[in-house]
Design a protein around this motif. Structure first.
Motif, PDB file in Angstrom:
ATOM      1  N   THR A   8       0.797  -0.978  -0.048  1.00 59.43           N
ATOM      2  CA  THR A   8       0.132  -0.101   0.128  1.00 59.43           C
ATOM      3  C   THR A   8       1.075   1.202   0.066  1.00 59.43           C
ATOM      4  O   THR A   8       0.398   2.261  -0.385  1.00 59.43           O
ATOM      5  CB  THR A   8      -1.199   0.152   1.092  1.00 59.43           C
ATOM      6  OG1 THR A   8      -0.002  -0.242   2.294  1.00 59.43           O
ATOM      7  CG2 THR A   8      -2.020  -1.014   1.181  1.00 59.43           C
TER       8      THR A   8
ATOM      9  N   GLY B  28      -6.854   1.725   0.508  1.00 59.93           N
ATOM     10  CA  GLY B  28      -6.268   0.760   1.331  1.00 59.93           C
ATOM     11  C   GLY B  28      -7.470   0.246   2.421  1.00 59.93           C
ATOM     12  O   GLY B  28      -8.375   0.871   2.418  1.00 59.93           O
TER      13      GLY B  28
ATOM     14  N   TYR C 268      -2.871   4.878   1.858  1.00 59.59           N
ATOM     15  CA  TYR C 268      -3.463   4.764   0.333  1.00 59.59           C
ATOM     16  C   TYR C 268      -4.800   4.851   0.594  1.00 59.59           C
ATOM     17  O   TYR C 268      -5.570   4.334   1.171  1.00 59.59           O
ATOM     18  CB  TYR C 268      -2.872   3.549  -0.019  1.00 59.59           C
ATOM     19  CG  TYR C 268      -3.407   2.847  -1.338  1.00 59.59           C
ATOM     20  CD1 TYR C 268      -3.172   3.661  -2.402  1.00 59.59           C
ATOM     21  CD2 TYR C 268      -4.052   1.560  -1.490  1.00 59.59           C
ATOM     22  CE1 TYR C 268      -3.460   3.499  -3.797  1.00 59.59           C
ATOM     23  CE2 TYR C 268      -4.380   1.567  -2.814  1.00 59.59           C
ATOM     24  CZ  TYR C 268      -4.261   2.399  -4.062  1.00 59.59           C
ATOM     25  OH  TYR C 268      -4.586   2.118  -5.189  1.00 59.59           O
TER      26      TYR C 268
ATOM     27  N   ASN D  64      -3.058  -0.721   5.737  1.00 57.53           N
ATOM     28  CA  ASN D  64      -2.223   0.692   5.523  1.00 57.53           C
ATOM     29  C   ASN D  64      -1.272   1.047   6.924  1.00 57.53           C
ATOM     30  O   ASN D  64      -1.577   0.147   7.685  1.00 57.53           O
ATOM     31  CB  ASN D  64      -3.087   1.707   5.611  1.00 57.53           C
ATOM     32  CG  ASN D  64      -3.799   2.126   4.156  1.00 57.53           C
ATOM     33  OD1 ASN D  64      -3.067   1.715   3.256  1.00 57.53           O
ATOM     34  ND2 ASN D  64      -4.847   2.832   4.081  1.00 57.53           N
TER      35      ASN D  64
ATOM     36  N   LYS E 223       1.863   1.820  -3.593  1.00 54.50           N
ATOM     37  CA  LYS E 223       0.820   2.402  -4.507  1.00 54.50           C
ATOM     38  C   LYS E 223       0.509   3.861  -3.976  1.00 54.50           C
ATOM     39  O   LYS E 223       0.251   4.612  -5.128  1.00 54.50           O
ATOM     40  CB  LYS E 223      -0.543   1.525  -4.090  1.00 54.50           C
ATOM     41  CG  LYS E 223      -0.550   0.381  -4.619  1.00 54.50           C
ATOM     42  CD  LYS E 223      -1.655  -0.306  -4.399  1.00 54.50           C
ATOM     43  CE  LYS E 223      -1.599  -1.894  -4.980  1.00 54.50           C
ATOM     44  NZ  LYS E 223      -3.127  -2.650  -4.670  1.00 54.50           N
ATOM     45  N   SER E 224       0.741   4.149  -2.644  1.00 54.00           N
ATOM     46  CA  SER E 224       0.654   5.698  -2.352  1.00 54.00           C
ATOM     47  C   SER E 224       1.628   6.646  -3.058  1.00 54.00           C
ATOM     48  O   SER E 224       1.525   7.660  -3.430  1.00 54.00           O
ATOM     49  CB  SER E 224       0.691   5.722  -0.802  1.00 54.00           C
ATOM     50  OG  SER E 224       0.521   7.213  -0.404  1.00 54.00           O
TER      51      SER E 224
END
Length: 155
Positions: free
Chosen positions: A33, A70, A67, A74, A36-37
């Motif tokens: 996560t 998420g 995220y 997270n 992705k963030s």
């Protein structure tokens, strides 16, 4: 095929507050996560610094926003993240930090292929008069560029 480095973020404050003598590349241990963030641009290096603890290198103060899509996976946005470098490089950095009064500051974060990498700077702090001198030099260069540009337009 040559790997391309795609910049994520830069720590501009580091170049203002420190003299960067040497830079190093380190991998960074992240969760899914967090990656992705980071891809979404939710990272900030502004007040971050690196520390060596028990032979391992960690970055503190690096903020990775949670995220949005998420869930329970997270992580804490400000948790210390482990940096990945060879043991002898870490020991060399530890010697320089202890002996010469250097500090390790994250300079930038970028993708190298699909992996997130961090550029670390071996830095010494600037005094206030050093910052003023840098500002004066930058302003002088800007003024010279402005004058040259106006002369070209006048001709």
């Amino acid at each position: 095929m040559a790997e391309q480095n795609r910049s994520i973020t830069q720590n501009r404050k580091a170049f203002h507050d420190y003299f960067v003598d040497e830079s190093f590349e380190a991998g960074i241990e992240l969760f899914g996560t967090e990656v992705k963030s980071i891809r979404a641009g939710g990272v900030n290096l502004k007040d971050s610094y690196c520390e060596i603890d028990k032979g391992e290198l960690f970055v503190h103060g690096m903020h990775i926003s949670p995220y949005e899509k998420g869930n329970i996976f997270n992580k804490d946005p400000l948790r210390p993240k482990k940096l990945l470098m060879h043991k002898r490089e870490i020991n060399r950095l530890l010697g320089l930090i202890k002996r010469d009064g250097y500090t390790l500051i994250p300079l930038s974060l970028y993708f190298k292929g699909s992996r997130v990498k961090m550029q670390l700077g071996l830095c010494k702090g600037k005094k206030l008069y050093d910052k003023r001198k840098d500002t004066a030099v930058r302003d002088a260069k800007r003024e010279i560029e402005r004058n040259l540009k106006s002369r070209q337009h006048d001709e």
